[in-house]
Design a protein around this motif. Structure first.
Motif, mmCIF file in Angstrom:
data_model
loop_
_atom_site.group_PDB
_atom_site.id
_atom_site.type_symbol
_atom_site.label_atom_id
_atom_site.label_comp_id
_atom_site.label_asym_id
_atom_site.label_seq_id
_atom_site.Cartn_x
_atom_site.Cartn_y
_atom_site.Cartn_z
ATOM 1 N N PRO A 1 -2.455 5.112 -12.607
ATOM 2 C CA PRO A 1 -2.977 5.658 -11.355
ATOM 3 C C PRO A 1 -2.408 7.028 -11.006
ATOM 4 N N PRO B 1 2.928 14.580 -1.998
ATOM 5 C CA PRO B 1 2.162 14.821 -3.231
ATOM 6 C C PRO B 1 2.366 16.233 -3.772
ATOM 7 N N ASN C 1 -4.589 0.380 6.320
ATOM 8 C CA ASN C 1 -3.513 0.452 7.314
ATOM 9 C C ASN C 1 -2.752 1.772 7.209
ATOM 10 N N ALA D 1 -0.923 3.412 5.421
ATOM 11 C CA ALA D 1 0.148 3.513 4.430
ATOM 12 C C ALA D 1 0.910 4.822 4.525
ATOM 13 N N LEU D 2 1.149 5.280 5.756
ATOM 14 C CA LEU D 2 2.012 6.453 5.919
ATOM 15 C C LEU D 2 3.447 5.988 5.714
ATOM 16 N N PHE D 3 4.237 6.791 5.013
ATOM 17 C CA PHE D 3 5.616 6.384 4.720
ATOM 18 C C PHE D 3 6.433 6.455 5.999
ATOM 19 N N PRO D 4 6.959 5.310 6.462
ATOM 20 C CA PRO D 4 7.588 5.275 7.782
ATOM 21 C C PRO D 4 8.894 6.053 7.861
ATOM 22 N N PHE E 1 -5.837 4.437 2.958
ATOM 23 C CA PHE E 1 -5.779 2.973 3.010
ATOM 24 C C PHE E 1 -6.146 2.453 4.387
ATOM 25 N N SER F 1 0.820 -1.211 0.000
ATOM 26 C CA SER F 1 0.000 0.000 0.000
ATOM 27 C C SER F 1 0.859 1.268 0.000
ATOM 28 N N TYR F 2 2.143 1.166 0.424
ATOM 29 C CA TYR F 2 3.022 2.342 0.317
ATOM 30 C C TYR F 2 3.135 2.775 -1.139
ATOM 31 N N ARG G 1 -3.354 13.618 4.228
ATOM 32 C CA ARG G 1 -2.466 13.431 3.086
ATOM 33 C C ARG G 1 -3.251 13.179 1.804
ATOM 34 N N MET H 1 -10.325 -0.462 -6.242
ATOM 35 C CA MET H 1 -8.992 -0.572 -6.829
ATOM 36 C C MET H 1 -9.029 -0.301 -8.336
ATOM 37 N N PHE I 1 -5.344 0.598 -9.726
ATOM 38 C CA PHE I 1 -4.392 -0.442 -9.332
ATOM 39 C C PHE I 1 -4.776 -1.803 -9.885
ATOM 40 N N GLU I 2 -6.033 -1.936 -10.333
ATOM 41 C CA GLU I 2 -6.462 -3.169 -10.980
ATOM 42 C C GLU I 2 -7.139 -2.777 -12.288
ATOM 43 N N ILE J 1 -6.471 11.052 -7.966
ATOM 44 C CA ILE J 1 -7.453 10.614 -6.977
ATOM 45 C C ILE J 1 -6.748 10.425 -5.640
ATOM 46 N N GLY J 2 -7.258 11.053 -4.594
ATOM 47 C CA GLY J 2 -6.676 10.847 -3.271
ATOM 48 C C GLY J 2 -7.143 9.522 -2.708
ATOM 49 N N MET J 3 -6.275 8.898 -1.872
ATOM 50 C CA MET J 3 -6.685 7.601 -1.351
ATOM 51 C C MET J 3 -6.250 7.413 0.098
ATOM 52 N N MET K 1 -0.928 9.550 -5.139
ATOM 53 C CA MET K 1 -0.605 10.961 -4.938
ATOM 54 C C MET K 1 0.079 11.560 -6.153
#
Lengths: 539, 364
Positions: free
Chosen positions: B78, B105, B89, B91-94, B87, A435-436, B152, B53, B58-59, B83-85, A443
């Motif tokens: 995509p 973005p 979980n 999906a914040l970038f760690p 998720f 999902s990352y 985000r 999706m 993505f699909e 399109i903003g999304m 974005m």
């Protein structure tokens, strides 16, 4: 709380609770420590077998091996008298040492050749002073024929007790022994060793008169002795000792000097060279930095530390090459392993399991077989060259040289170490949520931006772990460079192996090994500073 | 809605198959109006996430076309859809701080540094996390991470935002709070939102319209109240809210009203919503709170049942009865402070209006 008594109790409670106790009055901390200690002991017992095994088979031998890089008691053990006598000689004086040193040396050599240790010493000294080993061998053969009769006779003439075992026994039992006669004492110890070795323990040296070398040492001691000391010896409580030294009073100067220097120079004029003696003196301390200096292409001369001449340097170049090739192997592993690991982490489980088996397959094949296979593939008459010639890409006369050089080592070692890069990369990539990537794309990030800004930074811990593994394994690798490296593709470890098994210069091997170890630890430290070891993930 | 700047989405005869043997999405036709909050609701495996999706890109759709503002987007990657999304979980970038996550973005869009900072600041204030810009995602609680994810998805002013079960990982209280926050953000910004969830409460409280998915098809697409009051089939009636089922046969059909003979012979009057005709089998659907314990004589349907269990729940009593062969017939009785004489095993008369029960398709 309205009750004043309750309030008072509450107020004082904190002070009383400073030391918490268990029900039976033990301090709580002590009790806890005891409980934890039991846990720790149990844990320790579980690791004990492995710990002991590792200590005995790994830590101690390695420690002993590394210690050899500075250890140097061979000179002090073999030439105890010479080492003592050389203390008074200045190696910068430009002159060879005097008779004193030669006399002590002759004595030491007598024992050494009896115990057959002089050739070993010669080879050791030869590392630092080429040519000296033959000098030792030559002199060893001649030492028994060296002569000091004039001196022995002079002592016997002064007092017959000097030629009798009883006289020497009395001397050794007196207060004067060994402080007043240091050189004589060392020589006597030499003589005892000599007799033990020569007569195989059948003769007790205590019942013997020492050999003529000891008289030279005695002469030395007497000439160095202030007159008062001789006076006090002459008035010793032991009648024999008093007589022996009394007879010498005023006659010390008349005793003819020994002639060992002359005799040694007759054996070989090179004994007159300052450098030989300087080397012996330099190597006489128990510890030496000589191996480490040699390991970085330096040497200690009479006037300090210098780099060796350009054409004799070897090790710094080898260290550089080892590091450089390890870096190249690591980079190749990253470049080849990254896409594979990505594929493994993103394919459906069944396919990725199949691929994983292929990745692990080299692990299950013998290292020798794999390396030999590379020989078959890469040699000039080998498969790859044949194919290239066959499809006309290269000329038959210009076959590529891909083995017995750096190329061969890098190709073969990249192949061998690749799994060590793929596995940590794979396990890190497996944890990166798809999902990352989707989030980044939603974005507006293109595939490349997504990879470079989002995916790649999250795989850095895997790259770090893989690189550390591959680099550290590569830097100490031995067997593959040995087989496919030729001369230009060998590592420092091959040189270490050479010194361990062929040249038997274990000290130098140990010094090279220590430097390699320090180098790896240093790079590890650097890595920790730059990337941070917390960032390393193995799975 | 203060302004309507949302995007319109249209699914036209969209089908999707992953393995070439089974259709996950069967013939999807759906129009989403600009500025609408549309929820795709359904059990897992019903095809709702696949639809999302496909919309996000993505699909790929196996068949059919998806339009965004009347532009077919099947072949648009995509990252070009804008399109903003959000998720499930987050999906914040760690490896980035919260502010860097939000700026990402904007950097992609090559916005100037000062504009980026202003927008990030505003977005963080919108979700009440103004002081958290320098934290890493791992240093935030689940609810805070969720808000960052929402911020985000909105920071680059997309016309359409997709949310894939965004509240699934939160605890109940936080989830309810976030439902209102997302709802308010939607109302203030006027973007179109497509929201996927399997939680019907979430769907009912937040949406303008809800699409109930089952078996790769939309079973019903209506406003939440319509969905609850007038389910179009038994699945929807069963899936949304609590529901009593009674099986029987249609004996009379007159306009919108029909008479049904239950399996034990009881006659009921019901709204004919989804019946094939006289003689066909049907399932009557009835909400538990519409049942009267001591029915007025005027109520069309009167029936006697046996009380099996009475649960006291504070604001209401939950009475489980055995009625006309259904042993799990539930009646919710409002707690009015009266002293009810409800004992287990007691026979009790109950009743309800004909318009409160719907005759739907039979359930096997």
């Amino acid at each position: 709380m309205s009750d004043p008594a309750t309030a008072a109790v509450t107020a004082t409670t904190p002070a009383r609770e400073e030391v918490l106790t268990t029900h039976d009055g033990q301090p709580l901390k002590k009790s806890l420590a005891r409980a934890l200690r039991r846990e720790k002991m149990r844990a320790l017992m579980l690791v004990a077998p492995l710990l002991i095994f590792i200590l005995i088979t790994f830590i101690f031998p390695i420690g002993d091996m590394l210690f050899r890089s500075v250890e140097n008691n061979i000179v002090g053990d073999t030439l105890p008298g010479t080492v003592r006598a050389l203390q008074n000689w200045d190696s910068l004086s430009g002159e060879a040492p005097g008779e004193t040193v030669f006399a002590a040396f002759a004595d030491d050599m007598m024992v050494a050749q009896e115990e057959k240790t002089h050739t070993r010493l010669g080879s050791r000294l030869n590392y630092d002073q080429p040519g000296i080993s033959s000098l030792f061998r030559k002199s060893g053969r001649r030492i028994a024929k060296m002569d000091n009769e004039a001196q022995v006779e002079a002592f016997k003439a002064a007092n017959p007790l000097w030629g009798e075992a009883a006289g020497w026994q009395a001397l050794r039992n007196s207060d004067a022994w060994p402080d007043a006669l240091p050189a004589t004492a060392i020589s006597w110890a030499n003589f005892s060793r000599f007799v033990e070795s020569d007569k195989r323990g059948k003769v007790d040296p205590a019942n013997e008169v020492p050999y003529s070398f000891t008289f030279a040492a005695l002469d030395e001691d007497l000439k160095a002795m202030p007159p008062e000391t001789l006076q006090s010896l002459a008035s010793s409580s032991n009648a024999d000792v008093a007589a022996m030294f009394g007879s010498l009073q005023g006659k010390v100067a008349d005793i003819p000097p020994s002639t060992y220097k002359e005799q040694f120079l007759q054996v070989d004029m090179d004994w007159g060279l300052v450098e030989n003696w300087a080397t012996i003196k330099r190597l006489s301390p128990e510890f030496t930095d000589g191996y480490f200096l040699a390991a970085v292409d330096a040497e200690r001369r009479a006037d300090g530390v210098h780099m060796k001449p350009e054409n004799e340097r070897l090790y710094i170049m080898l260290f550089w090459r080892t590091i450089l090739m390890s870096v190249m192997i690591t980079v190749s592993c990253i470049l080849l392993g990254y896409p594979i690991a990505y594929l493994l982490a993103n394919l459906p489980v069944r396919t990725s399991n199949m691929l994983m088996i292929l990745v692990l397959l080299p692990f299950w094949t013998s290292l020798l077989v794999r390396t030999s296979a590379w020989k078959v593939l890469l040699q000039q008459q080998g498969v790859i060259n044949d194919v290239l010639v066959w499809i006309g890409l290269i000329d038959d006369t210009n076959r590529l040289v891909m083995i017995n050089n750096m190329t061969g080592t890098i190709i073969a070692m990249t192949h061998i170490l690749l799994p060590f890069m793929i596995l940590p990369l794979f396990s890190v990539m497996k944890t990166i949520s798809p999902s990352y990537v989707r989030a980044a794309k939603s974005m507006g990030a293109t595939d490349w931006t997504t990879f470079w800004r989002i995916y790649f930074p999250n795989t850095v811990p895997g790259i770090g772990a893989g690189s550390i593994l591959v680099f550290i394994l590569a830097i100490g690798y031995y067997i593959t460079p040995e087989l496919v490296g030729g001369t230009s593709g060998v590592f420092i470890s091959n040189r270490i192996a050479y010194h361990i098994s062929s040249s038997l210069n274990w000290g130098l091997a140990a010094a090279l090994g220590s430097i390699l170890l320090i180098l790896v630890l240093g790079l590890y430290w650097l890595y920790d500073r730059i990337v941070g070891i917390d960032n390393v993930k193995l799975g | 809605m203060s302004e309507t700047r949302g995007a319109a989405v249209r699914f036209e005869k969209v089908q999707k198959s992953y393995d070439g043997e089974n259709l996950v999405v069967k013939d999807l036709n759906l129009d989403i109006a600009p500025g609408e909050f549309l929820t795709m609701l359904g059990p897992s495996g019903s095809g709702k996430t696949t639809c999302l999706m496909m919309l996000a890109g993505f699909e790929p759709a196996t068949h059919g076309e998806i339009y965004l503002n009347d532009r077919p987007i099947n072949n648009v990657p995509p990252y070009k859809r804008g399109i903003g999304m959000v998720f499930q979980n987050y999906a914040l970038f760690p490896h980035m701080t919260v502010a860097e996550n939000l700026a990402f973005p904007l950097q992609i869009r090559k916005m100037s540094k000062s504009d980026q900072e202003a927008k990030v600041k505003r977005a963080l204030e919108m979700v009440e996390l103004g002081a958290f810009g320098n934290r890493r995602p791992a240093q935030l609680s689940g609810g805070q991470q969720q808000r960052v994810a929402v911020a985000r998805a909105l920071v680059f002013d997309p016309e359409l935002v997709l949310m894939d079960e965004p509240l699934g990982a939160l605890d109940k209280q936080l989830r309810e709070q976030m439902q209102y926050e997302i709802k308010h953000i939607h109302e203030n910004l006027g973007v179109s939102v497509v929201y996927v969830t399997h939680d019907q409460t979430e769907a009912l409280t937040m949406s303008d319209r809800v699409a109930v998915f089952e078996d790769g098809r939309i079973q019903q697409l209506s406003a939440p109240d319509v969905l609850y009051e007038s389910p179009q089939n038994s699945f929807v009636a069963q899936f949304i809210g609590e529901n009593n089922k009674l099986s029987g046969k249609v004996t009379k059909l007159k306009g919108n009203v029909c008479e049904v003979e239950l399996d034990d012979g009881t006659m009921l009057k019901a709204d004919a919503v989804n019946v094939e005709g006289v003689g066909s089998r049907t399932t009557i659907s009835l909400r538990p709170e519409r049942v009267e314990m001591y029915p007025d004589k005027k109520l069309e349907n009167q029936i006697e049942g046996t009380i099996r269990e009475v649960l006291y729940l504070g604001d209401h009593l939950r009475v489980v009865m055995s009625v006309a062969g259904n042993p799990e017939f539930i009646v919710k009785v409002r707690n009015r402070g009266e002293r009810w004489q409800l004992a287990e095993g007691q026979k009790q008369k109950i009743g309800w209006a004909a318009s409160d029960c719907k005759a739907l398709d039979p359930v096997a």
